[in-house]
Structures are given as C-alpha cells and as structure tokens.
Design a protein around this motif. Structure first.
Motif, mmCIF file in Angstrom:
data_model
loop_
_atom_site.group_PDB
_atom_site.id
_atom_site.type_symbol
_atom_site.label_atom_id
_atom_site.label_comp_id
_atom_site.label_asym_id
_atom_site.label_seq_id
_atom_site.Cartn_x
_atom_site.Cartn_y
_atom_site.Cartn_z
ATOM 1 N N GLY A 4 -3.777 11.259 -14.730
ATOM 2 C CA GLY A 4 -3.499 11.662 -16.111
ATOM 3 C C GLY A 4 -4.147 10.757 -17.147
ATOM 4 N N GLY A 5 -4.143 9.467 -16.851
ATOM 5 C CA GLY A 5 -4.733 8.548 -17.809
ATOM 6 C C GLY A 5 -3.990 8.572 -19.137
ATOM 7 N N ILE B 109 -0.032 10.095 -11.922
ATOM 8 C CA ILE B 109 -0.002 9.275 -13.136
ATOM 9 C C ILE B 109 -1.379 8.674 -13.394
ATOM 10 C CG2 ILE B 109 1.018 7.226 -14.190
ATOM 11 C CD1 ILE B 109 3.552 7.830 -12.547
ATOM 12 N N GLN B 110 -2.038 8.241 -12.324
ATOM 13 C CA GLN B 110 -3.379 7.673 -12.473
ATOM 14 C C GLN B 110 -4.362 8.710 -12.994
ATOM 15 O OE1 GLN B 110 -4.577 5.931 -8.797
ATOM 16 N NE2 GLN B 110 -3.589 3.964 -9.244
ATOM 17 N N GLU C 118 0.833 -1.193 0.000
ATOM 18 C CA GLU C 118 0.000 0.000 0.000
ATOM 19 C C GLU C 118 0.871 1.248 0.000
ATOM 20 O OE1 GLU C 118 -3.703 0.007 2.567
ATOM 21 O OE2 GLU C 118 -2.625 -1.753 3.231
ATOM 22 N N ILE C 119 0.404 2.278 -0.669
ATOM 23 C CA ILE C 119 1.170 3.513 -0.727
ATOM 24 C C ILE C 119 0.498 4.528 0.171
ATOM 25 C CG2 ILE C 119 2.221 5.147 -2.293
ATOM 26 C CD1 ILE C 119 0.874 3.434 -4.541
ATOM 27 N N ASP C 120 1.303 5.171 0.977
ATOM 28 C CA ASP C 120 0.779 6.291 1.741
ATOM 29 C C ASP C 120 0.616 7.471 0.782
ATOM 30 O OD1 ASP C 120 0.201 8.318 3.391
ATOM 31 O OD2 ASP C 120 1.732 7.841 4.884
ATOM 32 N N PRO C 121 -0.597 7.957 0.589
ATOM 33 C CA PRO C 121 -0.778 9.040 -0.383
ATOM 34 C C PRO C 121 -0.072 10.317 0.032
ATOM 35 C CG PRO C 121 -2.793 8.624 0.821
ATOM 36 C CD PRO C 121 -1.837 7.553 1.218
ATOM 37 N N PRO D 142 -7.350 6.213 -1.827
ATOM 38 C CA PRO D 142 -6.026 6.135 -1.215
ATOM 39 C C PRO D 142 -6.116 5.604 0.204
ATOM 40 C CG PRO D 142 -6.735 8.403 -1.450
ATOM 41 C CD PRO D 142 -7.729 7.564 -2.176
ATOM 42 N N ALA D 143 -5.196 4.733 0.526
ATOM 43 C CA ALA D 143 -5.186 4.151 1.867
ATOM 44 C C ALA D 143 -3.833 4.394 2.489
ATOM 45 C CB ALA D 143 -5.460 2.656 1.797
ATOM 46 N N ALA D 144 -3.841 4.835 3.718
ATOM 47 C CA ALA D 144 -2.575 5.069 4.403
ATOM 48 C C ALA D 144 -1.964 3.737 4.783
ATOM 49 C CB ALA D 144 -2.784 5.921 5.635
ATOM 50 N N VAL E 281 0.092 1.747 -14.374
ATOM 51 C CA VAL E 281 -0.321 2.706 -13.345
ATOM 52 C C VAL E 281 -1.347 3.676 -13.931
ATOM 53 C CG1 VAL E 281 0.462 4.548 -11.825
ATOM 54 C CG2 VAL E 281 1.873 2.517 -12.134
ATOM 55 N N ALA E 282 -1.068 4.176 -15.128
ATOM 56 C CA ALA E 282 -1.952 5.191 -15.704
ATOM 57 C C ALA E 282 -3.323 4.618 -16.018
ATOM 58 C CB ALA E 282 -1.321 5.772 -16.967
ATOM 59 N N MET E 283 -3.361 3.356 -16.420
ATOM 60 C CA MET E 283 -4.635 2.773 -16.818
ATOM 61 C C MET E 283 -5.387 2.151 -15.651
ATOM 62 S SD MET E 283 -5.165 3.175 -20.059
ATOM 63 C CE MET E 283 -4.576 4.831 -19.844
ATOM 64 N N ALA E 284 -4.695 2.045 -14.483
ATOM 65 C CA ALA E 284 -5.339 1.386 -13.343
ATOM 66 C C ALA E 284 -6.528 2.208 -12.873
ATOM 67 C CB ALA E 284 -4.338 1.213 -12.206
ATOM 68 N N GLU E 285 -7.544 1.498 -12.396
ATOM 69 C CA GLU E 285 -8.680 2.187 -11.804
ATOM 70 C C GLU E 285 -8.187 2.927 -10.563
ATOM 71 O OE1 GLU E 285 -12.033 2.659 -12.393
ATOM 72 O OE2 GLU E 285 -11.313 2.075 -14.377
ATOM 73 N N PRO E 286 -8.462 4.224 -10.459
ATOM 74 C CA PRO E 286 -8.009 4.922 -9.248
ATOM 75 C C PRO E 286 -8.679 4.317 -8.018
ATOM 76 C CG PRO E 286 -8.811 6.450 -10.909
ATOM 77 C CD PRO E 286 -9.177 5.082 -11.372
ATOM 78 N N GLU E 287 -7.850 3.984 -7.049
ATOM 79 C CA GLU E 287 -8.397 3.429 -5.820
ATOM 80 C C GLU E 287 -8.497 4.522 -4.778
ATOM 81 O OE1 GLU E 287 -5.941 0.238 -4.478
ATOM 82 O OE2 GLU E 287 -5.808 -0.579 -6.499
ATOM 83 N N THR F 110 2.161 8.640 -7.932
ATOM 84 C CA THR F 110 1.277 7.584 -8.426
ATOM 85 C C THR F 110 -0.116 8.136 -8.712
ATOM 86 O OG1 THR F 110 2.509 6.061 -7.047
ATOM 87 C CG2 THR F 110 0.427 5.274 -7.927
ATOM 88 N N LEU G 297 -0.440 9.480 -20.653
ATOM 89 C CA LEU G 297 0.446 8.330 -20.807
ATOM 90 C C LEU G 297 1.234 8.381 -22.110
ATOM 91 C CD1 LEU G 297 1.377 5.492 -19.940
ATOM 92 C CD2 LEU G 297 -0.619 4.583 -21.111
#
Lengths: 387, 596
Positions: free
Chosen positions: A251-252, A248-249, A234-237, B79-81, B71-77, A245, A285
């Motif tokens: 942007g699509g 990048i998401q 998991e990434i800490d936003p 965000p979880a800490a 990453v770019a095409m992934a469905e945005p989730e 990340t 992208l």
C-alpha cells in the motif's frame, strides 16, 4: 445528603429532552464514531465481495448486512446515550446477568461454525456472539460494584466484581478466546486502578498477568505457536500475518488504489480481523493513520473528560468502557502490524460482524452516557459559566 | 487520616443532648463530612490515574501508528519462508568404502506440492500432471485440488526433466521445493550392507533422511549428527572387490541353476569384511516393500550372508579336526576309524564314498568322511564340542554392525545329545550365517586368534587374549585345507599362484516337515588364500545348485560352489594386491563363470 451518593443526578432543575442531550453529550466523539462507521462501509465494499462470491452469495451480501447492523448499532448508541445514568446502569446490569448466563450455557447450546471455538448462538437469521456483548455490560457492572464498595460500610464490591471477572475469563479461556478474556481483564484492572487500587496490589497484579501469560504460552499449544510465529524474525508469507504485512507494504503512503488490492482475495479474515490490512493496501498509510487517530481520539478524549467527573460510578464505568474500546482497537491494529501475537479481534465499527457492530454501538452509547457534561460542583459550575 | 476520629464525638453529642437535639443528626453530619473529604481525595487520585491512562493509551496508539508507518515505508523484501522447515537437519553424511570411494551420498533434487487455494485451474493442473506422471491417481488429485485442503504433496522426488515439465504447466498452485535424495551411485551392488533410507519429517524446503536398514539404520544417529561436520562413515568394504564378487557370483548362480547365492570375503587377521554379497538383491535407490506373503527369507531384502542361518555341512569338519588337534586327542596322522555305516540307535551315518576302514585325520578332512569326524567328536564329548564352537562365536548372534543380524541367532539343538554332537561335527543340526563361518575360518588359519567380523574400517587387531587354538594347530589346519584343494573334494578350487585352501560342504536342506530334502542341498566352499600365509577368507554358498556335468547331475559343493569361488579368487586376488606365487602347481584350464 443521599444525592451525594453514587449514581445520583446533580440536584437542579432538569432541562428536558433533545436540547439538553445535544448540549451535554460529547458530540465530537459521536462524529468520530460515524466517521469510523463510514470508513467501515467503504472498506466492506472493498474487502467483502471476494468472500461473498467465494461462498456463492450475492456480491454485496456482506456490505448490505454491515449497513443494516451498523445502522442498528448506531441507533442503539444514540438511544442509549440519551438515557440517564441510573437507567443506563440498570439496563446494563440486567443485560450483564442475561449475557453472562448465555455465555455460560454456550458449551451446551452454542455452535463453533467449524472454527474450533464455541462462541456463537445460531439463530435462523444470523448468529450472536455473547462475548462481544459481555464486555461493555461487564464494565458498567464492575464499576457499579467497585464504586459501591468505596462507600463507608459499603458492600464488598471489589471481591464480587473480581469473582465475576474471573468467571467470565474462565469461560472465555475454555472456549478458547484469549483476546476477549484479555479485554475483560484489562477493563476490570483499569476500573480497579482508577477506583483506588493500592500501589502494592497494582505491582502484584502486574506480576500475575506476566506469569499467567507465560503459563498460557507454556501449556496451550496454539497460543505458543502463535506467539512463536510472532516472535520469530522472519515471516512466513503464507500466514495471515504474512499476507497482512505484504499488503501494508504494497500500500505504501497512498495505497494501490480503490478496488485494486489483492490481499482480500487471499486473507480469509480480510473483512473482520484484518480489515486494516485491506485499508492499508488500497488506501495507503495516511488513511490507516486517520483510523488509528480516530480511535486514539475516542479513547483519550473519554478518559480526559472523565477526569472532571466527581461521581465515582460514572468515572469508573467510563474508564472501563473506554478501556474496552481502546484496548480492542489496539489489539486489532497491533496484530496487523505485528506488535502483538495473532488474536481474533474485530476493529469496533469498522470490521464486519453483526455482534461486533451492535456491541460496539451499545458500548459507545454507554460511554456517551458517562461522558456527558454534568454540574460537578467546582468553581466553573458555581459561577454558572459554560464549561 | 481521621479514622480515629469517632463518628459520634462525645462533646458534640453532649452539647446536642443539652440543647434537646437528635444526637443521630450529629453522626449523620460527621459521616457526610467524612465522605465529602474521601470523595475529594478519590477524585484527585482518579484525576492523576486517568491522566496516566490517557497517556498510556496515547503512547500505545502512537506506537501502533509508528509501526504501521515503518511497515508501510519499508522496502519490500523478497518473502522468505520460516519455521520448522529450516530446522530439519539435512546433512546426512556420506558413506565411503575403505579407499574413500562413495557408496552413498545425497543428491539435490526437487519435490512437488500443491496449494489448491492458489490454483488457477485445478482441472487443467490434473490433466497436465497426469501427462507427466501417469502413475498418479487422477480422481484423487482432483478431489485434493478442489476440496478444502490447503496443502497437498504430489511427488516426493522429481527429476530435472519432470520439474521443468511441471513448471511449464504454468499453474501457480503447483510448487516445487528443494529436497535432498539419498543416492547409491553403484545401484544394487552393496544393497544389503547399505540398507536404505526413507523420508522422515518432510517440509517444503527439505526433508529428513532416516535410515531404514543396513548401516544406514545402524549408524543413523552418527550419519544424521551435524556435529560430525559431514565426516563420512568409512566402511571396510572395498568397492571394486564387492563389484567383482557380485558380478562373478551372479554369473555362477545362473550357471549352477541356484536360486540364491552368498559370498563373504573378510581379512583373516582382522575380521574386516571386504565384500559381502547376497543374491538375489535389490537397488537401494528404489528399495522394494517387504513382501506380505511367502517366506521372508526368499525376499531380495533378506541378507543371506549375515541374516540367514543355514546348515553349512562338511565345512564344519575342520572345527572337529581343530578341536582334536588342540586337545591332543589326535595329530594329522592319527588313524581314524571310518568304517561305515555308523549306526547310533535308529540313526545311520554314511559317507558319500566308502573310504575303507581307516583314514588318517588329514585324509578324513581331505575326503570329507562323516563317519570319521562323527566318531572323533563322539569320543571328545558334547560339552567339549560346545565349548570349542562357543569360543569361535558360532553359538551366539553375529556381532556385526547390521540391525538385521540381531534378529537371527544360530539355530542349535535344543538338547546337545550325543547324536547332536555327531551330526554337528559334520555341520548338520546346527545353522549359522555364512559370516559366522567366515569369521571362524579366519581363526583356524590366521595363527589361531579369534576375530570379530566388522564392517568398519577402524578395528583393533586381535591379541593373545583372543587365542582359540595354538599356532601349530593352525599350521596343521592350513596344510589340511590346502590338501583338500590339491587332492580332495575341492580340486576345482585351485587358482594358479594363489595357493587356495578350503573345505567343501554339501548340506541337505531341511524341509518344512522337519526332515531333509533328498535332492536339495546348500553347497558351500569355505576357503582361505594364500595358504602359505592366509590373508583372506572367502565363503561362497549356493542355494539348491544343480549342474549337468557330462550327462550326470551334480549338486555337491565340489562341482558347484568350488568353481564359483575359484573364479571369484581369480578375479579379486589381483584387485586385493596379492602377488601370484611362483607356480608349483599343475596349471588348470580356467573355468569362466562370469556372466559377461
């Protein structure tokens, strides 16, 4: 007979000046570099105004500076690419010694700009980061030493160049700047590899690199933290990587639109280490794939052109320079997409940074010297055909 | 390889010499040929390796590009800490009483923090926060919000109303995280047993709860151990009895103008503490800071029942009597010399009243004669006394499951001289905690087995190994203690139907100069009930009681601690499920002491 030895020009009448340069230089690569610089300017327009405003400077402060440094860098590249191999080598080796001394004196004379690592010399107008310049200069010097060592009864160039590499890595690790140290290691290794490293040694070195990495992970707290942060699913936003990340998401495929991105407002290194995130967010992208393709083109083309080169020194310094370019781009991009742990590393020609732009220009200039078309004494040359 | 081929091949050298040519030219030629070959070999190898490198770089760039695409095409989730916050173990077990009623539990609430870099309007945020939390420091908040800090804790605990008010500010830089809070639903009623908690490692998503005192500290490891799977910690305390005892004791403390009060109730046969009250007390939900000045023993945080050691006076006489009975020196009817005053060197021992020249041992206890027990103890000697008190656990630290008890050992005479023996026989010159006294009394009345006081519900019953006095001695002591209430100093302690027995003690308080106050006493009543088969031991102690009875100032325990204890027994005996004994006593008007 001596002209066969390292560093010599082919024994034929020299055609002089611009026409020869134009005919022999890798024009496509130079075009690619210009393309990258223009992309960098475009992204600087997007990414740097928030930082400039935040620091109370004029909106386009960093854009202007990038233009100035970039043009100096490109000019340096073009000028260096006209040099003869001998001249290029001479200046690179002299430069290497000067920069190495500067690097070694950093702990006493340098400044850390409050970032925790002493990497810069501060001057009135700006600052210089010697570790950016040491990379291309080291590549040429190491190639020279290694090439000389393959001569019959030549000097022990392998050992000497290894000692140089180890010294520089030592200095960089103390700073600490593991990213640049990794580049030094990478360029020396590839030079050695192409220069005829025994297979046994290659395997041993590979094991050592893995072991050293594990050691750094286990002993240096901030390295371990970064690697852990990278490995955890998991990434800490709230981290740089998290912001990147998300950008990048968002942007699509085609981006959110020029100037509409938000990551540049939150990411402190948006204009340097994470410039690709800004590109991905605002331009999408496809645009970032173009940037990646340009770097891939530059690296692979240089390496493939060097296959024809029969001169050991030219081949090896070309390999070292291409490795520095390719590896630096790979690390920068790999960090942004979380293929690699976070490391401070600029994207050559694209990221903001005076030292980075100038050093990139020097690096490409030297590479262009090495990849120039030369008579190599094979069938095509003998038949006088244009290769 | 052609390494073995010499650079100067002899046949060619000889031929060259014969022709008169320079033989060095031969060597140079050989060298050049060899180098040419080597270069060709090197070039071939380099071509291969350069190809490998180009492929490797190509693949690496493709990997980066591919990942970029993913990453770019992934469905945005959402965000979880991640990170350490999730690792904070936050499942502190509940604490329950002997019947399973909750004494301490966790409550989900919220904490407030700020990330100044996200703030839209720090000035406005500070104004808004000050309106909600007037206790905050506005200047400091403003400094934190406009400085370089990236993270600022604002409030550790928020009520739901405060949380809503903060969210209504609409400031994106103010954030609310979930947080568990240790809650003591009954407030102050068992403060000294439970102790308290503080926040340990704090994260945005949760915080560690760490015990700071009482059983929260003593059993911290158990309570925090996730392996226990939320199994609560069960104490021997009874919530209703504890509550009733505290209520009556508080009323009694006010009525008797005492500055502090203590009550301990334990099971005579097991040592399990059913109730332990120390007043003044505090609310563990808002545990006060330890005082920086004054006597820490006067602080509400101080546990007078298990931590404070006091000279408990004549309550100790029963031990002298027990020792005499057990050793065969006397029986209850043996006549003891009670002529006073008793002089020993410069020391004089007096009785409160003059009881004449001789009293039976039983009456020495009933009338609480100092001279009687002092002579008895002196006759048996200091060593025997020390051994006997030691058997009862009165000379060592309290083995109770409270960290505070480890800091207070009984105060004993530095040298156990003959005069010490005499004063200790009536409870001066030795200081123990009220829980010490209660446990020792349990052994006196339960048939003679020593019990170890405990706050845990699961204990082993004492066996013959723990015997300190014989059963017959214990029976004789029961009779004496009952007589004290029926016709002696504790006559106000009789509660109809519950056959209370006990011994009073009014000990002079030591002053800081090392002598004793003239007008300050600690009034103690150590009781057991019902006396035909004692189930419970109750110790009530009042600090500096002072009551006006018919125009006369009274401080002795019989007028102060005893009626308070009687009221406690009246309240708690039904709660403990004791059936009243068919009345064989003269009824007494109940003295109502409870504060409400």
């Amino acid at each position: 007979m001596t002209e066969m030895v390292h560093g010599a020009q082919a024994p034929h009448e020299r055609e002089s000046g611009l026409p020869e340069w134009w005919r022999t230089v890798d024009r496509l690569s130079i075009a690619a570099v210009f393309a990258l610089f223009l992309i960098g300017m475009l992204l600087a327009l997007a990414a740097s105004p928030p930082l400039a405003l935040d620091q109370g400077k004029p909106r386009f402060f960093y854009v202007e500076r990038q233009a100035v440094y970039g043009i100096i860098g490109l000019a340096a590249m073009l000028y260096i690419s006209t040099l003869s191999v001998k001249a290029a080598r001479r200046w690179a080796v002299i430069g290497f010694v000067v920069v190495l001394v500067a690097l070694a004196l950093l702990p006493w004379l340098g400044t850390d700009y409050g970032k925790g690592a002493i990497r810069w010399y501060s001057f009135g107008l700006g600052s210089i980061q010697p570790s950016e310049f040491i990379k291309p200069l080291f590549a040429v010097t190491a190639a020279w030493l290694l090439a000389a060592s393959t001569d019959i009864a030549g000097p022990p160039g392998r050992v000497i160049s290894f000692i140089f590499a180890a010294t520089i890595v030592g200095i960089l690790v103390v700073q600490p700047d593991y990213g640049q140290a990794a580049l030094i290691v990478a360029s020396w290794t590839t030079i050695f590899f192409v220069g005829g490293a025994p297979k046994k040694l290659i395997i041993t070195l590979g094991a050592l690199v893995v072991g050293g990495g594990l050691l750094a992970y286990n002993t240096v707290a901030h390295v371990a933290k970064r690697i852990d942060g990278f490995l955890l699913a998991e990434i800490d936003p709230q981290t740089q990587i998290g912001y990147a990340t998300t950008a990048i998401q968002d942007g699509g495929l085609f981006g959110v639109g020029i100037g509409r991105g938000s990551v540049k407002w939150t990411l402190p290194d948006a204009h340097t280490d994470f410039i690709i995130a800004v590109a991905a967010e605002e331009f999408g992208l496809i645009f970032t794939l173009v940037i990646i393709a340009l770097f891939m083109f530059l690296t692979m083309r240089a390496l493939l052109r060097l296959r024809r080169e029969r001169d050991m020194f030219i081949r090896l310094s070309g390999v070292g320079l291409a490795t520095v370019l390719g590896a630096q781009a790979l690390i920068n991009l790999g960090v942004a997409v979380r293929l690699l742990p976070a490391k401070g590393m600029t994207l050559p020609f694209v990221s903001y940074g005076g030292s980075s732009l100038l050093a990139a220009g020097i690096m490409m200039g030297l590479l262009m010297v090495m990849t120039r078309k030369r008579v190599q004494g094979d069938m095509g040359d003998i038949l006088g055909g244009r290769v | 390889m052609d390494i073995r081929r010499p650079l100067r091949p002899l046949p060619r050298i000889l031929k060259a010499r014969a022709k008169g040519e320079d033989p060095d030219l031969v060597e140079a030629e050989e060298r050049a040929a060899r180098l040419r070959k080597q270069r060709t070999r090197e070039k071939r190898r380099a071509e291969l390796r350069l190809g490998l490198m180009a492929t490797a770089f190509g693949l690496a760039f493709l990997a980066v590009g591919g990942k970029m695409g993913m990453v770019a095409m992934a469905e945005p989730e959402e965000p979880a800490a991640r990170g350490q916050a999730a690792a904070i173990i936050n499942s502190r077990a509940n604490i329950v009483d002997r019947n399973g009623a909750i004494l301490a539990t966790n409550l989900r609430t919220a904490s407030l923090y700020a990330t100044p870099q996200d703030m839209a309007d720090p000035l406005n945020a500070v104004d808004g926060l000050m309106a909600i939390f007037p206790d905050l420091d506005a200047d400091r908040l403003l400094r934190d919000f406009t400085g370089n800090r990236k993270f600022v804790w604002v409030k550790r605990k928020l009520s739901p109303e405060q949380q809503q008010a903060v969210l209504d500010l609409g400031e994106p830089g103010l954030k609310v995280g979930p947080r568990e809070l240790r809650l003591y639903p009954n407030g102050a009623f068992a403060a000294h047993i439970l102790g308290g908690t503080r926040f340990g490692v704090e994260g945005v998503r949760s915080a560690e709860l760490v015990g700071t005192a009482g059983v929260e500290l003593e059993f911290d490891d158990y309570l925090r151990d996730p392996a226990n799977d939320g199994q609560p910690l069960q104490l021997s305390v009874d919530l209703t009895v504890q509550s009733a005892m505290r209520q009556v004791l508080e009323g009694g403390m006010q009525l008797m103008n005492a500055k502090a009060a203590t009550g301990v109730l334990l099971e005579a046969n097991t040592g399990r503490i059913i109730s332990m009250v120390s007043l003044p007390d505090f609310d563990p939900n808002h545990r006060p800071r330890p005082p920086v000045s004054g006597d820490p023993a006067d602080s509400p945080l101080f546990n007078r029942a298990a931590q404070g050691t006091y000279e408990l006076g004549s309550t100790f006489k029963i031990f002298t009597a027990a020792q005499a009975l057990e050793s065969g020196v006397a029986n209850p009817d043996t006549m003891i010399n009670t002529r006073g005053p008793l002089r020993w060197r410069s020391f004089t021992i007096n009785d409160f009243h003059d009881y004449g020249a001789r009293l039976s041992l039983r009456d020495v206890i009933v009338h609480s004669s100092n001279t009687g027990v002092a002579r008895l103890a002196a006759g048996m000697g200091g060593e025997a006394q020390q051994a006997f008190l030691g058997q009862l656990g009165l000379l060592e630290k309290l083995p109770l499951e409270l960290p505070e008890t480890r800091r207070s050992a009984p105060l004993l005479p530095r040298r156990w001289s003959e005069i010490s023996t005499m004063t200790i026989s009536y409870g001066q010159g030795i200081a123990v905690t009220p829980v010490h006294l209660a446990a020792a009394y349990a052994a006196m009345v339960n048939g003679g087995l020593r019990v170890v006081p405990t706050l845990l519900n699961d204990v082993e019953m004492p066996t013959e190994v723990d015997r300190v006095i014989s059963e017959s001695t214990s029976y004789a002591l029961r009779d004496m203690l009952r007589q004290v209430v029926v016709r002696g100093t504790a006559s106000l302690g009789d509660v109809e139907g519950y056959l209370v027995g006990g011994k009073t003690g009014s000990a002079d308080k030591p002053n800081p100069q090392g002598a004793y106050y003239e007008d300050k006493v600690i009034g103690t009543f150590a009781a057991a009930f019902p006396m035909n088969n004692p189930q419970y031991v109750l110790v009530v102690s009042l600090d500096e009681p002072n009551i006006d009875v018919l125009g006369e100032e009274r401080r002795t325990a019989g007028w102060t601690a005893v009626p308070v204890a009687a009221e406690i027994i009246r309240r708690i005996a039904p709660l403990l499920g004791l059936r009243p004994h068919a009345g064989n006593e003269t009824p007494q008007a109940p003295i109502l002491l409870s504060s409400n």
